[in-house]
Scaffold this motif. Structure first.
Motif, PDB file in Angstrom:
ATOM      1  N   MET A 172       0.852  -1.195   0.000  1.00  0.00           N
ATOM      2  CA  MET A 172       0.000   0.000   0.000  1.00  0.00           C
ATOM      3  C   MET A 172       0.888   1.246   0.000  1.00  0.00           C
ATOM      4  SD  MET A 172      -2.874   1.151   2.744  1.00  0.00           S
ATOM      5  CE  MET A 172      -4.172  -0.045   2.664  1.00  0.00           C
ATOM      6  N   SER A 173       0.625   2.154  -0.930  1.00  0.00           N
ATOM      7  CA  SER A 173       1.491   3.330  -1.059  1.00  0.00           C
ATOM      8  C   SER A 173       1.017   4.465  -0.140  1.00  0.00           C
ATOM      9  CB  SER A 173       1.494   3.823  -2.497  1.00  0.00           C
ATOM     10  OG  SER A 173       0.268   4.455  -2.768  1.00  0.00           O
ATOM     11  N   LEU A 174       1.808   5.517  -0.130  1.00  0.00           N
ATOM     12  CA  LEU A 174       1.449   6.695   0.663  1.00  0.00           C
ATOM     13  C   LEU A 174       0.135   7.280   0.162  1.00  0.00           C
ATOM     14  CD1 LEU A 174       2.305   8.620   2.882  1.00  0.00           C
ATOM     15  CD2 LEU A 174       3.736   9.827   1.263  1.00  0.00           C
ATOM     16  N   LYS A 175      -0.095   7.155  -1.141  1.00  0.00           N
ATOM     17  CA  LYS A 175      -1.342   7.672  -1.713  1.00  0.00           C
ATOM     18  C   LYS A 175      -2.554   6.979  -1.081  1.00  0.00           C
ATOM     19  CE  LYS A 175      -3.806   7.835  -6.124  1.00  0.00           C
ATOM     20  NZ  LYS A 175      -3.747   7.470  -7.542  1.00  0.00           N
ATOM     21  N   PHE A 232       5.057   6.400   7.971  1.00  0.00           N
ATOM     22  CA  PHE A 232       5.169   6.433   9.437  1.00  0.00           C
ATOM     23  C   PHE A 232       4.396   7.633   9.991  1.00  0.00           C
ATOM     24  CE2 PHE A 232       7.282   7.955  13.319  1.00  0.00           C
ATOM     25  CZ  PHE A 232       7.074   6.843  14.120  1.00  0.00           C
ATOM     26  N   TRP A 233       4.568   8.769   9.321  1.00  0.00           N
ATOM     27  CA  TRP A 233       3.910  10.002   9.789  1.00  0.00           C
ATOM     28  C   TRP A 233       2.390   9.836   9.761  1.00  0.00           C
ATOM     29  CZ3 TRP A 233       6.010  13.404  12.671  1.00  0.00           C
ATOM     30  CH2 TRP A 233       5.351  14.603  12.913  1.00  0.00           C
ATOM     31  N   GLY A 238       5.381  -6.744  -4.842  1.00  0.00           N
ATOM     32  CA  GLY A 238       5.050  -5.396  -5.328  1.00  0.00           C
ATOM     33  C   GLY A 238       5.625  -4.307  -4.431  1.00  0.00           C
ATOM     34  N   LEU A 239       6.547  -4.691  -3.535  1.00  0.00           N
ATOM     35  CA  LEU A 239       7.104  -3.729  -2.578  1.00  0.00           C
ATOM     36  C   LEU A 239       8.623  -3.689  -2.684  1.00  0.00           C
ATOM     37  CD1 LEU A 239       5.142  -4.925   0.583  1.00  0.00           C
ATOM     38  CD2 LEU A 239       4.595  -2.922  -0.769  1.00  0.00           C
ATOM     39  N   TYR A 240       9.203  -2.507  -2.489  1.00  0.00           N
ATOM     40  CA  TYR A 240      10.659  -2.437  -2.333  1.00  0.00           C
ATOM     41  C   TYR A 240      10.988  -2.663  -0.857  1.00  0.00           C
ATOM     42  CZ  TYR A 240       9.398   2.463  -1.351  1.00  0.00           C
ATOM     43  OH  TYR A 240       8.813   3.597  -0.852  1.00  0.00           O
ATOM     44  N   ASN A 241      12.256  -2.927  -0.576  1.00  0.00           N
ATOM     45  CA  ASN A 241      12.657  -3.374   0.775  1.00  0.00           C
ATOM     46  C   ASN A 241      12.163  -2.458   1.902  1.00  0.00           C
ATOM     47  OD1 ASN A 241      13.993  -5.427  -0.456  1.00  0.00           O
ATOM     48  ND2 ASN A 241      16.038  -4.536  -0.249  1.00  0.00           N
ATOM     49  N   ALA A 242      12.389  -1.155   1.727  1.00  0.00           N
ATOM     50  CA  ALA A 242      12.063  -0.222   2.807  1.00  0.00           C
ATOM     51  C   ALA A 242      10.567  -0.188   3.077  1.00  0.00           C
ATOM     52  CB  ALA A 242      12.565   1.176   2.452  1.00  0.00           C
ATOM     53  N   LYS A 243       9.775  -0.325   2.020  1.00  0.00           N
ATOM     54  CA  LYS A 243       8.320  -0.282   2.226  1.00  0.00           C
ATOM     55  C   LYS A 243       7.851  -1.538   2.969  1.00  0.00           C
ATOM     56  CE  LYS A 243       5.467   1.629  -0.970  1.00  0.00           C
ATOM     57  NZ  LYS A 243       4.508   1.656  -2.098  1.00  0.00           N
ATOM     58  N   LEU A 244       8.425  -2.676   2.632  1.00  0.00           N
ATOM     59  CA  LEU A 244       8.081  -3.901   3.348  1.00  0.00           C
ATOM     60  C   LEU A 244       8.478  -3.755   4.821  1.00  0.00           C
ATOM     61  CD1 LEU A 244       7.102  -6.887   3.203  1.00  0.00           C
ATOM     62  CD2 LEU A 244       9.476  -7.531   2.831  1.00  0.00           C
ATOM     63  N   GLY A 245       9.665  -3.194   5.042  1.00  0.00           N
ATOM     64  CA  GLY A 245      10.166  -3.000   6.403  1.00  0.00           C
ATOM     65  C   GLY A 245       9.266  -2.088   7.218  1.00  0.00           C
ATOM     66  N   ILE A 246       8.855  -0.973   6.623  1.00  0.00           N
ATOM     67  CA  ILE A 246       8.037  -0.019   7.404  1.00  0.00           C
ATOM     68  C   ILE A 246       6.664  -0.620   7.716  1.00  0.00           C
ATOM     69  CG2 ILE A 246       6.999   1.331   5.489  1.00  0.00           C
ATOM     70  CD1 ILE A 246       8.323   2.912   8.687  1.00  0.00           C
ATOM     71  N   TRP A 247       6.103  -1.408   6.792  1.00  0.00           N
ATOM     72  CA  TRP A 247       4.794  -2.010   7.079  1.00  0.00           C
ATOM     73  C   TRP A 247       4.893  -3.042   8.185  1.00  0.00           C
ATOM     74  CZ3 TRP A 247       0.350   0.022   6.566  1.00  0.00           C
ATOM     75  CH2 TRP A 247       0.083   0.915   5.531  1.00  0.00           C
ATOM     76  N   LEU A 248       5.998  -3.790   8.218  1.00  0.00           N
ATOM     77  CA  LEU A 248       6.190  -4.753   9.321  1.00  0.00           C
ATOM     78  C   LEU A 248       6.320  -4.001  10.647  1.00  0.00           C
ATOM     79  CD1 LEU A 248       8.637  -7.350   7.724  1.00  0.00           C
ATOM     80  CD2 LEU A 248       6.251  -7.724   8.371  1.00  0.00           C
ATOM     81  N   PHE A 249       7.071  -2.900  10.608  1.00  0.00           N
ATOM     82  CA  PHE A 249       7.248  -2.083  11.811  1.00  0.00           C
ATOM     83  C   PHE A 249       5.902  -1.503  12.264  1.00  0.00           C
ATOM     84  CE2 PHE A 249       8.139   2.219  13.569  1.00  0.00           C
ATOM     85  CZ  PHE A 249       8.655   1.805  14.773  1.00  0.00           C
TER      86      PHE A 249
END
Lengths: 69, 255
Positions: free
Chosen positions: A1-4, B237-238, B14-25
């Motif tokens: 899920m993106s920021l959008k 995160f914000w 469909g995710l890059y590493n950092a996005k997968l990481g932040i969703w787990l966090f």
């Protein structure tokens, strides 16, 4: 899920909060202890709901080329 | 050796590493705040009828803080969208506003905390209760400025007049004196726990956003796509932090 996508969820949550806060304020205003501040909050909430809906539409239009993933 | 999927998403997720990481966090954060919210609800529904305190918090201030956070979410997403459209200057402006909003939120929260820590309940030996802000405290006496509760707006409170004059109480007449800190009652304990944890998240988010706005923004020149991804992750995160507040505000201030 993106920021959008999360931003759309956030705007929906904020709109619901503004609706709830507006209802809470109007209920307080029409109670025996109602004050002018309650009606100010109530009217401001109605304005906020309108502004958030307009913004949501603008946002979807502006970012239509960006993926939801 | 290059680390894969730093910029481009993996095909299966469909995710890059950092996005997968932040969703787990964020999933772990949902559990943390979820546990505290559940505690609040259980304590509240378990309280004796009429015993749960009301009107201790300043609703206008809480409302302003809510508006500040909603504004910051809009600017954070606009900053990201600006990078997607290759407008680095606009990114700087929007993210600068996000930082200002974060600082404003923490400043207002600090004022609220200060207000609570200087607000005292004094129980006298004859059983009388004096409630208000501490003006002076010596070995011989304390001076309290009685104040109506924030939520109180009835006719009795409006007609106080002299009732808001300062009260000088000799120490010998005081049975108990305590401020409205987390130790005062269960409601304030959970209020301080939830809002302080949330404020720490705001500060942490502001630090990351501040770094990416300042020194970290050099990456835009060398690897713009990766930098844009970093802004997206900090924005996710914000948004989580702001969503927590969207739940906290009605639960703690209004209900």
């Amino acid at each position: 899920m993106s920021l959008k996508a999360i931003h759309i969820v956030f705007i929906m949550a904020s709109t619901l909060l503004a609706c709830g806060f507006g209802g809470w304020s109007f209920r307080n205003y029409f109670s025996p202890d109602g004050t002018k501040l309650d009606i100010v909050f109530g009217v401001s909430s109605v304005v906020a709901v309108g502004a958030l809906l307009v913004y949501g539409r603008y946002f979807l239009k502006k970012l239509k080329n960006i993926s939801y993933l | 050796m290059d680390i894969p999927y730093v910029v481009q998403p993996r095909q299966d997720t469909g995710l890059y590493n950092a996005k997968l990481g932040i969703w787990l966090f964020l999933a772990s954060e949902v559990m943390l705040f979820g546990a505290l919210f559940s505690s609040y609800i259980l304590l509240r529904v378990g309280a004796a009828p009429g015993a749960w305190p009301h009107g201790l918090l300043n609703i206008p201030i809480g409302t302003v803080n809510t508006l500040v956070l909603i504004t910051s979410s809009i600017t954070v997403v606009m900053a990201w969208a600006s990078l997607k459209m290759n407008q680095f200057g606009r990114f700087k402006v929007f993210q600068g506003f996000t930082l200002l909003c974060a600082l404003m939120f923490v400043g207002i929260k600090s004022y609220e905390y200060h207000d609570k820590f200087t607000h005292y309940e004094v129980i006298l030996t004859d059983g009388t209760v004096v409630d208000g802000h501490l003006i002076e405290r010596t070995k011989e006496h304390v001076v309290i400025h009685p104040a109506a509760k924030h939520g109180a707006s009835n006719a009795a409170d409006k007609s106080h007049g002299d009732a808001h004059a300062e009260v000088k109480i000799p120490v010998a007449q005081i049975k108990k004196i305590e401020n409205y800190g987390p130790w005062h009652n269960t409601y304030l304990a959970i209020y301080f726990t939830l809002t302080a944890l949330h404020a720490l998240h705001v500060l942490g988010g502001a630090l990351v956003i501040g770094y990416l706005w300042g020194p970290g923004s050099k990456m835009w020149k060398t690897d713009p796509e990766r930098f844009t991804n970093r802004i997206e992750v900090s924005g996710l995160f914000w948004h989580f932090v702001d969503l927590v507040w969207i739940f906290l505000f009605p639960v703690l201030y209004l209900l």
